[in-house]
Enzyme design. Structure first.
Site, PDB file in Angstrom:
ATOM      1  N   LYS A 172      58.005   4.756 -12.096  1.00  0.00           N
ATOM      2  CA  LYS A 172      57.880   3.314 -12.329  1.00  0.00           C
ATOM      3  C   LYS A 172      56.643   2.824 -11.579  1.00  0.00           C
ATOM      4  O   LYS A 172      56.620   2.826 -10.357  1.00  0.00           O
ATOM      5  CB  LYS A 172      59.094   2.551 -11.794  1.00  0.00           C
ATOM      6  N   PRO A 173      55.607   2.426 -12.318  1.00  0.00           N
ATOM      7  CA  PRO A 173      54.439   1.865 -11.621  1.00  0.00           C
ATOM      8  C   PRO A 173      54.772   0.448 -11.180  1.00  0.00           C
ATOM      9  O   PRO A 173      55.793  -0.111 -11.591  1.00  0.00           O
ATOM     10  CB  PRO A 173      53.378   1.845 -12.723  1.00  0.00           C
ATOM     11  N   GLY A 226      55.123   2.304  -0.893  1.00  0.00           N
ATOM     12  CA  GLY A 226      55.229   0.844  -0.882  1.00  0.00           C
ATOM     13  C   GLY A 226      55.542   0.372   0.519  1.00  0.00           C
ATOM     14  O   GLY A 226      55.254   1.062   1.511  1.00  0.00           O
ATOM     15  N   SER A 227      56.148  -0.787   0.600  1.00  0.00           N
ATOM     16  CA  SER A 227      56.389  -1.388   1.914  1.00  0.00           C
ATOM     17  C   SER A 227      57.539  -0.694   2.648  1.00  0.00           C
ATOM     18  O   SER A 227      58.434  -0.116   2.016  1.00  0.00           O
ATOM     19  CB  SER A 227      56.723  -2.869   1.740  1.00  0.00           C
ATOM     20  N   GLU A 248      56.148   7.053   1.582  1.00  0.00           N
ATOM     21  CA  GLU A 248      54.814   6.671   2.092  1.00  0.00           C
ATOM     22  C   GLU A 248      54.839   5.162   2.261  1.00  0.00           C
ATOM     23  O   GLU A 248      54.701   4.425   1.290  1.00  0.00           O
ATOM     24  CB  GLU A 248      53.728   7.070   1.091  1.00  0.00           C
ATOM     25  N   LEU A 249      55.062   4.707   3.494  1.00  0.00           N
ATOM     26  CA  LEU A 249      55.347   3.280   3.703  1.00  0.00           C
ATOM     27  C   LEU A 249      54.185   2.578   4.403  1.00  0.00           C
ATOM     28  O   LEU A 249      53.056   3.048   4.359  1.00  0.00           O
ATOM     29  CB  LEU A 249      56.677   3.158   4.461  1.00  0.00           C
ATOM     30  N   CYS A 282      47.254   0.967   2.667  1.00  0.00           N
ATOM     31  CA  CYS A 282      48.115   1.173   3.836  1.00  0.00           C
ATOM     32  C   CYS A 282      47.390   1.930   4.950  1.00  0.00           C
ATOM     33  O   CYS A 282      47.874   1.980   6.069  1.00  0.00           O
ATOM     34  CB  CYS A 282      49.394   1.876   3.439  1.00  0.00           C
ATOM     35  N   GLU A 377      51.285  -5.574   9.152  1.00  0.00           N
ATOM     36  CA  GLU A 377      50.267  -5.002   8.263  1.00  0.00           C
ATOM     37  C   GLU A 377      49.549  -6.163   7.569  1.00  0.00           C
ATOM     38  O   GLU A 377      50.180  -6.943   6.856  1.00  0.00           O
ATOM     39  CB  GLU A 377      50.978  -4.105   7.241  1.00  0.00           C
TER      40      GLU A 377
HETATM   41  P1  ADP Z   1      53.767  -3.963  -1.983  1.00  0.00           P
HETATM   42  O1  ADP Z   1      53.878  -4.983  -0.916  1.00  0.00           O
HETATM   43  O2  ADP Z   1      52.705  -2.970  -1.780  1.00  0.00           O
HETATM   44  O3  ADP Z   1      53.819  -4.514  -3.378  1.00  0.00           O
HETATM   45  P2  ADP Z   1      56.494  -3.175  -2.407  1.00  0.00           P
HETATM   46  O4  ADP Z   1      57.309  -2.270  -1.559  1.00  0.00           O
HETATM   47  O5  ADP Z   1      56.962  -4.570  -2.598  1.00  0.00           O
HETATM   48  O6  ADP Z   1      55.058  -3.089  -1.776  1.00  0.00           O
HETATM   49  O7  ADP Z   1      56.289  -2.557  -3.847  1.00  0.00           O
HETATM   50  C1  ADP Z   1      56.006  -1.201  -4.075  1.00  0.00           C
HETATM   51  C2  ADP Z   1      56.737  -0.766  -5.311  1.00  0.00           C
HETATM   52  O8  ADP Z   1      58.146  -0.949  -5.084  1.00  0.00           O
HETATM   53  C3  ADP Z   1      56.415  -1.561  -6.582  1.00  0.00           C
HETATM   54  O9  ADP Z   1      56.404  -0.670  -7.687  1.00  0.00           O
HETATM   55  C4  ADP Z   1      57.582  -2.521  -6.682  1.00  0.00           C
HETATM   56  O10 ADP Z   1      57.844  -2.898  -8.023  1.00  0.00           O
HETATM   57  C5  ADP Z   1      58.713  -1.667  -6.153  1.00  0.00           C
HETATM   58  N1  ADP Z   1      59.866  -2.415  -5.640  1.00  0.00           N
HETATM   59  C6  ADP Z   1      59.893  -3.579  -4.974  1.00  0.00           C
HETATM   60  N2  ADP Z   1      61.156  -3.951  -4.678  1.00  0.00           N
HETATM   61  C7  ADP Z   1      61.971  -2.978  -5.169  1.00  0.00           C
HETATM   62  C8  ADP Z   1      63.400  -2.752  -5.168  1.00  0.00           C
HETATM   63  N3  ADP Z   1      64.238  -3.606  -4.615  1.00  0.00           N
HETATM   64  N4  ADP Z   1      63.859  -1.621  -5.763  1.00  0.00           N
HETATM   65  C9  ADP Z   1      63.000  -0.744  -6.328  1.00  0.00           C
HETATM   66  N5  ADP Z   1      61.666  -0.893  -6.339  1.00  0.00           N
HETATM   67  C10 ADP Z   1      61.147  -1.993  -5.776  1.00  0.00           C
END
Ligand code: ADP
Length: 476
Positions: A172-173, A226-227, A248-249, A282, A377
């Site tokens: 899932k992008p 992601g975060s 990778e956070l 990041c 961050e």
């Molecule tokens: P960023 O701040 O870099 O956007 P996120 O962690 O919010 O970091 O997003 C990274 C990825 O995680 C994106 O593909 C986003 O759609 C996905 N994402 C965000 N929230 C959720 C969730 N609750 N469950 C699954 N995927 C999520």
């Protein structure tokens, strides 16, 4: 999307009806709409991939290697279109986007080759009637969730080792940047990689897709970039089925300039590390620590370079810094600057207010160590600087964070280089270098920056199980 030279890239993806709309962060114009899958459809995708994986795993590694090499070649043949898509949906300057396409492709070539070297081992047995060995086998169906800041490279960095290992891969992008993801997947299909081995999905919500990927027992491996906030939640969800995970956070990279550093070189590294993708990576340098004796020189030289940076449309060749990803991101960044200034921080470069979704590069001095701009961050083109005197005090400040992804420092003293590199609690350390990512070295963090490695030989291991086989009853 009529700008694309290769119209096959998105032909089967863009729809007219209701779906996920994708916008250009430069002017918020609509780029296109892609279909969204419901949870039941994604569950079916996982089941399809479970079947596809069995056949894929049976292929000799050399054959999987040929598919991956073809995919790699098609990406390079389409690099201008892919770079354009990245710039359109993510905003980064075109030259950086092209760099990302090549960087992203390099993982496919690397893992095509590494997949042929998934060696097991033989183990000397304590008794003569047994032979002990290990074999490496694909984990199974691998699922991934990727972010918007590297719309292509974060997918290939996970997908290529998965496919090379013999896993099937569903991803899932980010909903902000699905066009590049679908385009690169189309090229994989054109390279002959089967549709029941690789799939790209956008759900009705990120949360919905996350649930399927983390709770479905047929998914055996979950990889996330992601975060830390979202990663922590997804890691907990994965616990329900004891999945293998790679996380990778977030990061909070210190950039340290010691008084024995080559200052011109450090300034160059600082600009490269801080302003890549408008500071939205990041591993971007987050907070700067400069030793007393070189503090004024570093700041003077840095500010002279920062004020030359051109902010604008990523499609203009002269642009160094593109828009930030969303309106909310801009507001958050401006609030961070205000907060720091309210506590005595001073801006030392040109103070420019920009219309639209842009944030001007901002260099702040006299920043307090406990402010959100230092502790969190930033993910934007803001560069807070703190003065320090002693190395020990500096290391303590650098390590005083929940994060541990990348750290950078500049020094010419060999003893100090070894000592500081050793003492920094980070997964990656750049010494006299501001940009260190490459497909041949392991990328990954420690502490709450995550677990697992991407790239290098370690990246393949993330998608392999080590199976121990004991052959007994032998006559010797
Ligand atoms: P960023 O701040 O870099 O956007 P996120 O962690 O919010 O970091 O997003 C990274 C990825 O995680 C994106 O593909 C986003 O759609 C996905 N994402 C965000 N929230 C959720 C969730 N609750 N469950 C699954 N995927 C999520």
């Amino acid at each position: 999307m009529e700008q694309l030279k290769n119209q096959t890239l998105l032909a089967s993806v863009l729809i007219d009806g209701k779906g996920q709309q994708v916008f250009n962060p430069f002017d918020n114009s609509l780029l296109g709409t892609v279909a969204m899958s419901c949870q039941a459809k994604i569950e079916q995708d996982v089941l399809d991939l479970e079947i596809g994986q069995k056949a894929w795993q049976k292929k000799p590694a050399a054959e999987r290697c040929r598919f991956l090499k073809k995919w790699h070649q098609l990406i390079l043949e389409n690099e201008d279109d892919l770079a354009m898509l990245i710039t359109l949906e993510c905003g980064k300057p075109l030259k950086e986007a092209l760099g990302e396409v090549r960087y992203g492709a390099s993982f496919i070539e690397w893992f095509a080759e590494e997949g042929r070297r998934a060696y097991g081992s033989t183990i000397p047995s304590a008794t003569n009637d047994r032979t002990l060995l290990t074999v490496k086998q694909a984990v199974g169906v691998a699922a991934a969730i990727t972010p918007w800041n590297f719309p292509l490279a974060m997918i290939t960095r996970k997908g290529a080792p998965a496919l090379a290992a013999g896993c099937s891969f569903i991803c899932k992008p980010s909903e902000l940047t699905p066009l590049t993801a679908f385009a690169v997947t189309e090229l994989a299909y054109q390279a002959g990689i089967p549709k029941d081995v690789l799939r790209m999905v956008v759900g009705e919500s990120a949360h919905d897709v996350g649930e399927v990927f983390t709770y479905h027992s047929s998914v055996r491996k979950f990889s996330f970039t992601g975060s830390t906030l979202v990663g922590r939640k997804l890691q907990m969800q994965c616990a329900s089925t004891i999945k293998r995970t790679s996380m990778e956070l977030g990061g909070n990279a210190p950039f340290i300039v010691f008084d024995d550093a080559d200052i011109d070189h450090a300034v160059k590294g600082a600009i490269a590390s801080k302003f890549r993708n408008a500071g939205q990576t990041c591993v971007c340098a987050n907070r700067f620590y400069v030793q007393d004796a070189v503090y004024d020189e570093f700041i003077d030289k840095l500010v002279a370079e920062v004020d030359k940076l051109k902010v604008g449309n990523g499609l203009d060749e002269s642009t160094d810094i593109g828009p930030v990803i969303t309106k909310e991101a801009k507001k958050r960044l401006l609030d961070l600057i205000e907060e720091a200034k309210g506590r005595g921080a001073k801006q030392v470069n040109k103070d420019v207010q920009l219309e639209g979704q842009f944030v001007a590069p901002t260099v702040l001095v006299d920043v307090e160590h406990d402010r959100p701009i230092v502790q969190g961050e930033i993910f934007g083109p803001i560069l807070p600087i703190i003065r320090f005197e002693h190395e020990d005090e500096m290391i303590a400040m650098a390590n005083d964070t929940i994060y541990g992804l990348a750290a950078y420092f500049y020094s010419q003293d060999m003893n100090r280089i070894w000592r500081v590199a050793h003492n920094l609690e980070y997964g990656m350390v750049g010494v006299n270098e501001g940009v260190i990512s490459t497909e041949v070295a392991p990328f990954g963090g420690v502490k709450q920056s995550g677990n697992g490695k991407e790239g290098a030989k370690e990246g393949l291991e993330e998608y392999l199980e080590t199976k121990y086989v004991c052959i007994g009853g032998l006559e010797r």
